[in-house]
Scaffold this motif. Structure first.
Motif, PDB file in Angstrom:
ATOM      1  N   LEU A 347     -62.360 -16.309 -46.732  1.00 17.23           N
ATOM      2  CA  LEU A 347     -61.464 -15.636 -45.791  1.00 17.23           C
ATOM      3  C   LEU A 347     -60.673 -14.543 -46.506  1.00 17.23           C
ATOM      4  CD1 LEU A 347     -60.145 -15.557 -42.922  1.00 17.23           C
ATOM      5  CD2 LEU A 347     -58.436 -17.169 -43.833  1.00 17.23           C
ATOM      6  N   ILE A 348     -60.129 -14.870 -47.665  1.00 19.32           N
ATOM      7  CA  ILE A 348     -59.362 -13.894 -48.435  1.00 19.32           C
ATOM      8  C   ILE A 348     -60.257 -12.744 -48.876  1.00 19.32           C
ATOM      9  CG2 ILE A 348     -58.101 -13.551 -50.596  1.00 19.32           C
ATOM     10  CD1 ILE A 348     -57.093 -16.474 -50.281  1.00 19.32           C
ATOM     11  N   ASP A 349     -61.453 -13.068 -49.358  1.00 15.53           N
ATOM     12  CA  ASP A 349     -62.360 -12.038 -49.849  1.00 15.53           C
ATOM     13  C   ASP A 349     -62.782 -11.092 -48.724  1.00 15.53           C
ATOM     14  OD1 ASP A 349     -63.623 -11.185 -52.282  1.00 15.53           O
ATOM     15  OD2 ASP A 349     -65.554 -11.762 -51.413  1.00 15.53           O
ATOM     16  N   ASP A 350     -63.074 -11.650 -47.550  1.00 17.56           N
ATOM     17  CA  ASP A 350     -63.440 -10.800 -46.413  1.00 17.56           C
ATOM     18  C   ASP A 350     -62.257  -9.946 -45.956  1.00 17.56           C
ATOM     19  OD1 ASP A 350     -65.970 -11.844 -46.461  1.00 17.56           O
ATOM     20  OD2 ASP A 350     -65.707 -13.159 -44.724  1.00 17.56           O
ATOM     21  N   ALA A 351     -61.067 -10.521 -45.988  1.00 17.50           N
ATOM     22  CA  ALA A 351     -59.887  -9.796 -45.512  1.00 17.50           C
ATOM     23  C   ALA A 351     -59.521  -8.628 -46.413  1.00 17.50           C
ATOM     24  CB  ALA A 351     -58.699 -10.748 -45.404  1.00 17.50           C
ATOM     25  N   ARG A 352     -59.892  -8.702 -47.690  1.00 19.71           N
ATOM     26  CA  ARG A 352     -59.556  -7.600 -48.604  1.00 19.71           C
ATOM     27  C   ARG A 352     -60.714  -6.621 -48.783  1.00 19.71           C
ATOM     28  NH1 ARG A 352     -59.991  -9.643 -54.896  1.00 19.71           N
ATOM     29  NH2 ARG A 352     -61.989 -10.721 -54.729  1.00 19.71           N
ATOM     30  N   SER A 353     -61.820  -6.878 -48.089  1.00 15.82           N
ATOM     31  CA  SER A 353     -62.988  -6.013 -48.230  1.00 15.82           C
ATOM     32  C   SER A 353     -62.661  -4.583 -47.779  1.00 15.82           C
ATOM     33  CB  SER A 353     -64.153  -6.562 -47.406  1.00 15.82           C
ATOM     34  OG  SER A 353     -65.235  -5.663 -47.393  1.00 15.82           O
ATOM     35  N   THR A 354     -63.219  -3.628 -48.495  1.00 15.91           N
ATOM     36  CA  THR A 354     -63.039  -2.219 -48.109  1.00 15.91           C
ATOM     37  C   THR A 354     -64.065  -1.775 -47.074  1.00 15.91           C
ATOM     38  OG1 THR A 354     -64.434  -1.545 -49.974  1.00 15.91           O
ATOM     39  CG2 THR A 354     -62.047  -1.627 -50.349  1.00 15.91           C
ATOM     40  N   ASP A 355     -65.006  -2.665 -46.753  1.00 16.45           N
ATOM     41  CA  ASP A 355     -66.009  -2.364 -45.735  1.00 16.45           C
ATOM     42  C   ASP A 355     -65.424  -2.683 -44.355  1.00 16.45           C
ATOM     43  OD1 ASP A 355     -68.132  -2.191 -44.000  1.00 16.45           O
ATOM     44  OD2 ASP A 355     -69.506  -3.396 -45.217  1.00 16.45           O
ATOM     45  N   PRO A 356     -65.160  -1.694 -43.517  1.00 20.26           N
ATOM     46  CA  PRO A 356     -64.523  -1.950 -42.225  1.00 20.26           C
ATOM     47  C   PRO A 356     -65.389  -2.772 -41.277  1.00 20.26           C
ATOM     48  CG  PRO A 356     -65.261   0.336 -42.366  1.00 20.26           C
ATOM     49  CD  PRO A 356     -65.440  -0.259 -43.727  1.00 20.26           C
ATOM     50  N   SER A 357     -66.675  -2.894 -41.554  1.00 19.27           N
ATOM     51  CA  SER A 357     -67.530  -3.690 -40.675  1.00 19.27           C
ATOM     52  C   SER A 357     -67.407  -5.189 -40.948  1.00 19.27           C
ATOM     53  CB  SER A 357     -68.995  -3.267 -40.839  1.00 19.27           C
ATOM     54  OG  SER A 357     -69.492  -3.629 -42.124  1.00 19.27           O
ATOM     55  N   VAL A 358     -66.800  -5.548 -42.076  1.00 23.42           N
ATOM     56  CA  VAL A 358     -66.621  -6.965 -42.407  1.00 23.42           C
ATOM     57  C   VAL A 358     -65.461  -7.534 -41.602  1.00 23.42           C
ATOM     58  CG1 VAL A 358     -66.034  -8.609 -44.224  1.00 23.42           C
ATOM     59  CG2 VAL A 358     -67.573  -6.703 -44.725  1.00 23.42           C
ATOM     60  N   ARG A 359     -65.748  -8.548 -40.817  1.00 23.74           N
ATOM     61  CA  ARG A 359     -64.709  -9.200 -40.015  1.00 23.74           C
ATOM     62  C   ARG A 359     -64.545 -10.647 -40.469  1.00 23.74           C
ATOM     63  NH1 ARG A 359     -64.408  -7.153 -33.812  1.00 23.74           N
ATOM     64  NH2 ARG A 359     -64.408  -4.900 -34.249  1.00 23.74           N
ATOM     65  N   PRO A 360     -63.361 -11.020 -40.908  1.00 20.29           N
ATOM     66  CA  PRO A 360     -63.142 -12.397 -41.352  1.00 20.29           C
ATOM     67  C   PRO A 360     -63.333 -13.381 -40.197  1.00 20.29           C
ATOM     68  CG  PRO A 360     -61.327 -10.956 -42.014  1.00 20.29           C
ATOM     69  CD  PRO A 360     -62.153 -10.188 -41.054  1.00 20.29           C
ATOM     70  N   THR A 361     -63.832 -14.562 -40.533  1.00 27.59           N
ATOM     71  CA  THR A 361     -63.955 -15.642 -39.564  1.00 27.59           C
ATOM     72  C   THR A 361     -62.732 -16.546 -39.689  1.00 27.59           C
ATOM     73  OG1 THR A 361     -66.364 -15.604 -39.630  1.00 27.59           O
ATOM     74  CG2 THR A 361     -65.328 -17.625 -38.844  1.00 27.59           C
ATOM     75  N   LEU A 362     -61.957 -16.642 -38.638  1.00 26.28           N
ATOM     76  CA  LEU A 362     -60.727 -17.435 -38.675  1.00 26.28           C
ATOM     77  C   LEU A 362     -61.052 -18.924 -38.646  1.00 26.28           C
ATOM     78  CD1 LEU A 362     -58.573 -15.476 -36.061  1.00 26.28           C
ATOM     79  CD2 LEU A 362     -58.599 -15.192 -38.542  1.00 26.28           C
ATOM     80  N   PRO A 363     -60.346 -19.730 -39.423  1.00 29.31           N
ATOM     81  CA  PRO A 363     -60.510 -21.182 -39.289  1.00 29.31           C
ATOM     82  C   PRO A 363     -60.021 -21.638 -37.918  1.00 29.31           C
ATOM     83  CG  PRO A 363     -58.698 -20.651 -40.792  1.00 29.31           C
ATOM     84  CD  PRO A 363     -59.374 -19.356 -40.457  1.00 29.31           C
ATOM     85  N   PRO A 364     -60.552 -22.752 -37.402  1.00 25.14           N
ATOM     86  CA  PRO A 364     -60.238 -23.158 -36.023  1.00 25.14           C
ATOM     87  C   PRO A 364     -58.750 -23.295 -35.725  1.00 25.14           C
ATOM     88  CG  PRO A 364     -62.082 -24.429 -36.864  1.00 25.14           C
ATOM     89  CD  PRO A 364     -61.560 -23.633 -38.027  1.00 25.14           C
ATOM     90  N   ASP A 365     -57.954 -23.730 -36.705  1.00 25.91           N
ATOM     91  CA  ASP A 365     -56.551 -23.996 -36.407  1.00 25.91           C
ATOM     92  C   ASP A 365     -55.740 -22.728 -36.168  1.00 25.91           C
ATOM     93  OD1 ASP A 365     -57.032 -23.728 -39.278  1.00 25.91           O
ATOM     94  OD2 ASP A 365     -54.875 -24.001 -39.494  1.00 25.91           O
ATOM     95  N   VAL A 366     -56.256 -21.559 -36.556  1.00 20.64           N
ATOM     96  CA  VAL A 366     -55.523 -20.318 -36.293  1.00 20.64           C
ATOM     97  C   VAL A 366     -56.290 -19.375 -35.373  1.00 20.64           C
ATOM     98  CG1 VAL A 366     -54.259 -20.434 -38.472  1.00 20.64           C
ATOM     99  CG2 VAL A 366     -56.398 -19.137 -38.363  1.00 20.64           C
ATOM    100  N   ALA A 367     -57.436 -19.827 -34.859  1.00 22.28           N
ATOM    101  CA  ALA A 367     -58.278 -18.942 -34.061  1.00 22.28           C
ATOM    102  C   ALA A 367     -57.905 -18.906 -32.593  1.00 22.28           C
ATOM    103  CB  ALA A 367     -59.740 -19.353 -34.203  1.00 22.28           C
ATOM    104  N   GLY A 368     -57.070 -19.817 -32.141  1.00 21.37           N
ATOM    105  CA  GLY A 368     -56.724 -19.838 -30.719  1.00 21.37           C
ATOM    106  C   GLY A 368     -55.584 -20.799 -30.446  1.00 21.37           C
ATOM    107  N   PRO A 369     -55.137 -20.849 -29.202  1.00 23.56           N
ATOM    108  CA  PRO A 369     -54.013 -21.718 -28.856  1.00 23.56           C
ATOM    109  C   PRO A 369     -54.403 -23.186 -28.787  1.00 23.56           C
ATOM    110  CG  PRO A 369     -54.852 -20.628 -26.897  1.00 23.56           C
ATOM    111  CD  PRO A 369     -55.610 -20.041 -28.058  1.00 23.56           C
ATOM    112  N   LEU A 370     -53.446 -24.060 -29.041  1.00 22.94           N
ATOM    113  CA  LEU A 370     -53.641 -25.485 -28.824  1.00 22.94           C
ATOM    114  C   LEU A 370     -53.643 -25.766 -27.325  1.00 22.94           C
ATOM    115  CD1 LEU A 370     -52.479 -25.437 -31.826  1.00 22.94           C
ATOM    116  CD2 LEU A 370     -51.596 -27.719 -31.310  1.00 22.94           C
TER     117      LEU A 370
END
Length: 512
Positions: A347-370
């Motif tokens: 997640l950290i590596d994808d988030a710091r990527s300089t490639d704008p096409s790279v989209r991090p995959t959020l873990p389930p606990d932060v990807a949506g509402p409870l």
């Protein structure tokens, strides 16, 4: 002390056997004064959890336990609790019931039994009936709803992460709104969601099972419930294991638990930083190597979170970008287990990527509402248990506390010191929390990681202190949340298993 959990098939099966709202119908023994210890206990009608059309754990049984909405009115309205059991595999050598208590508030005991039951049954040789239940407000038990908007049910809003600037105005507004909606929509059931009622429900379940005593394994918030039960019903306890427990200070409870998180994360983060800077990361395929030293991993994380504060990055979840606070929350959740480190590093590596096409995959606990009911019980228990600071002066004190906490503990950015809906809660606690003491049988075994990101070791030492000679503490030189059958520490697992099988604790506090 918990995160959003996905619903399992077993929860669906058990929920099908449980009323979804409390009823005023009084029938048979269940209508008697269930909490007085003298009247007949309700009967449990055990049914297979498995169903031919859906499938499920064939070895597990499900039942429904009716409990009073209000124990001061035991003949009044009732709630329903989902209960599950794995029978002893050696009935001739059966030594009773081992109660499995989940974390939370908001954790499902039925789900916990499904997850841990096979390993636990193997460890103890099948000599116990393993039993658990969904506390009121969770899983297949009676639920309640606050009817919160979806944006207020994300973990990063429920946990009151401050704004990128450190401001808490949005947290104040959301906390006030949440308290008002819970008061308007939660009803009597929500008001009954307390730790003391969970303890009473556990005692009623003991009576329904026909057991003179219980053994127990409680983890996280479940460890606090186990300790509270041992204080309130000491003569009903047999072999008692409390795993990853928090400071039991009855004046603060969850407010203290939250405040301790700042230091807990600081104590645990070096484990991840060492892993993420290990040269082996470059070749072992377990996850990207983030930096050459642990110190650089820490600075990389702080810099990245600050950058995401100002410029969130699109994720693979439509409409939910990776913000600085979502990254910080993902960190806290990942620190619960070393097994989460590779996903966090990616997640950290994808988030710091300089490639704008790279989209991090959020873990389930932060990807949506409870789900609303999950959010409701998580809030209600901590607010119903103890009175939190209120009024204008309290709001100002939260502003100061957040400023100070952000400076001292940048990894958590002030959320542990921030305001919650409890400061605007419409009900005062109905009773005082349990004060845990050294009065009672010497049959408690505590087990604790030294670097726990949720229930830190220094908080567990407070529990050890108040229990005195009632307890022995096994300190584990490891990180993560939850020790027994969770970290692979052979010494820790053996010590707990030996106690459950023989009743013999270490002669003194010991290390693993």
């Amino acid at each position: 002390m918990t995160t959003h959990r996905s619903r399992t098939l077993l929860l669906i099966l058990c929920a099908a056997t449980v009323a979804s709202a409390f009823t005023a119908t009084n029938t048979g023994a269940a209508s008697a004064q269930a909490g007085d210890g003298r009247s007949p206990a309700p009967a449990l009608d055990w049914q297979p959890c498995a169903r031919p059309d859906l499938g499920g754990p064939a070895h597990q049984e499900c039942a429904t336990l009716p409990v009073p909405l209000d124990y001061s009115d035991p003949a009044g309205p009732r709630l329903s609790l989902a209960v599950s059991r794995v029978r002893s595999e050696r009935p001739a050598e059966r030594r009773g019931v081992l109660m499995v208590l989940p974390g939370g508030p908001g954790g499902s005991g039925v789900q916990r039994l499904t997850q841990k039951g096979p390993a636990l049954q193997k460890s103890v040789g099948g000599v116990y009936d393993l039993v658990s239940f969904d506390p009121r407000g969770t899983g297949g038990s009676t639920r309640a709803a606050c009817e919160l908007p979806a944006d207020d049910r994300h973990l990063t809003t429920l946990r009151s992460w401050p704004a990128p600037t450190g401001g808490i105005d949005a947290n104040i507004d959301r906390s006030r709104r949440t308290a008002e909606l819970c008061a308007r929509n939660g009803g009597p059931a929500l008001r009954s969601f307390t730790s003391l009622n969970e303890v009473r429900d556990m005692e009623l379940l003991r009576r329904a099972l026909g057991e003179t005593k219980l053994s127990a394994w409680g983890t996280s918030y479940g460890a606090y419930i186990a300790a509270s039960y041992a204080q309130k019903f000491p003569h009903r306890t047999d072999r008692w294991v409390i795993d990853s427990v928090a400071d039991p200070n009855p004046e603060r409870l969850a407010q203290g638990w939250l405040r301790n998180t700042s230091q807990a994360v600081d104590d645990r983060f070096p484990d991840f930083a060492s892993w993420a800077s290990d040269p082996d990361r470059a070749t072992d395929g377990e996850g990207p190597r983030l930096a050459e030293t642990p110190a650089r991993v820490r600075q990389l994380f702080l810099d990245l979170a600050a950058r995401l504060d100002g410029s969130p990055r699109a994720s693979t979840t439509p409409g939910v970008p990776l913000t600085g606070n979502r990254l910080r929350q993902a960190l806290h959740t990942a620190l619960y287990s070393d097994g989460n480190f590779p996903a966090l590093a990616k997640l950290i590596d994808d988030a710091r990527s300089t490639d704008p096409s790279v989209r991090p995959t959020l873990p389930p606990d932060v990807a949506g509402p409870l789900p609303d009911a999950d959010a409701a019980v998580t809030i209600a228990v901590i607010c119903n248990d103890v009175r939190w600071p209120r009024g204008r002066g309290a709001v100002d004190s939260y502003r100061r506390a957040v400023r100070s906490d952000r400076l001292a503990h940048p990894l958590t950015a002030g959320f542990p010191a921030n305001i919650t809906p409890c400061s605007f809660w419409k009900w005062d606690p109905a009773e005082k929390p349990t004060r845990i003491t050294d009065r009672g049988p010497a049959n408690i075994l505590m087990i604790q990681n030294r670097r726990d990101p949720s229930t830190p070791y220094f908080g567990a030492l407070k529990m050890r202190e108040v229990l005195g000679e009632r307890a022995r503490l096994v300190s584990v030189d490891g990180g993560g949340h939850g020790v027994y059958l969770g970290t692979g520490n052979t010494c820790a697992n053996r010590t707990v298993t030996d106690y459950l099988l023989t009743g013999v604790r270490p002669r003194r506090d010991t290390d693993c």
